[in-house]
Design an enzyme around this catalytic site. Sequence first.
Site, PDB file in Angstrom:
ATOM      1  N   LYS A 172      37.533  22.990  40.183  1.00 18.57           N
ATOM      2  CA  LYS A 172      36.812  23.984  39.380  1.00 18.57           C
ATOM      3  C   LYS A 172      37.083  25.397  39.892  1.00 18.57           C
ATOM      4  O   LYS A 172      37.223  26.349  39.097  1.00 18.57           O
ATOM      5  CB  LYS A 172      35.309  23.690  39.391  1.00 18.57           C
ATOM      6  N   LYS A 240      29.323  34.297  40.382  1.00 26.08           N
ATOM      7  CA  LYS A 240      28.905  33.296  41.364  1.00 26.08           C
ATOM      8  C   LYS A 240      30.054  32.342  41.676  1.00 26.08           C
ATOM      9  O   LYS A 240      30.315  32.012  42.839  1.00 26.08           O
ATOM     10  CB  LYS A 240      27.689  32.538  40.836  1.00 26.08           C
TER      11      LYS A 240
END
Length: 293
Positions: A172, A240
């Site tokens: 990811k 983030k």
Amino acid sequence: MTQTVGFIGLGIMGRPMALNLVKAGYDLVVHARRPESMAPLAEAGARIAESPAAVARETSIVFTMVSDTPDVEAVILGPDGVIQGVRPDAVVVDMSTISPSSTRMIAERLRDAGAAMLDAPVSGGEAGAKAGTLSIMVGGEPADFARVRPLFEAMGGNIVHVGPSGAGQVCKSCNQIVVGATIAGVSEAVLLAQASGVDPRKVREALLGGFAGSRILEVHGLRMIEGDYTPGFKSRLHRKDMRVVLESAQELGISLTTAAMVAEWLDLLVERGLGEADSAAIFEVIRGAVGEG
């Protein structure tokens, strides 16, 4: 189908993912911090639990989908966390995007409690979550992946077992680097077209038919041209994710200069009050940075 499954975290991504499990026929037990987040699931037939531990006590497979590493740690390892009620031989599947090293720590704690863990972050945004077409990147033991795969198929289209614990989160992070860098490249292409007096819509149309074509050029390129940053993926969440990327790079002793630049642009977006805008708004930062804002 009678298998009872848990789902914790019913935000912009988690809610449609959980609804797809209900539609697929699974008996679902859910928990979220906000009661209003659980209402659509209750209406669809899911049962409500008072805590993550209560979800775990009723289920053999528990999904979590929350915002950040501390949230996952609290939901799984906290005083009312999954680990307090987890069944022996259960599988806990975290679909959040968090630190790979923290993922491995959580997996070890769950192993000590007799349970397994898969890290399975996703790509595809809210639209993919609703359509059940998410790309799901999975880390963990192959046997646990095989056990959970039918449930993944209710939520995603491209499902890949990447490797051992933490590998899904690494994948990811790689995804977010490519997405961020491509948004930046498309931003500069749109800016060059505009500054040259050439119609950026026509440039986009031409590029989509060649080697530069991509989903980001297709979707985000149009967002930039139209100035429409209605969120598909919010800037603050992308920021983030890039923080996770850079923390991992620091742990590994490597330099990711493109990722660092993307992170800086996302920092600026949030500082300018655009944290809720789609991360395609990176275009506005790049345009301002060269004096065109």
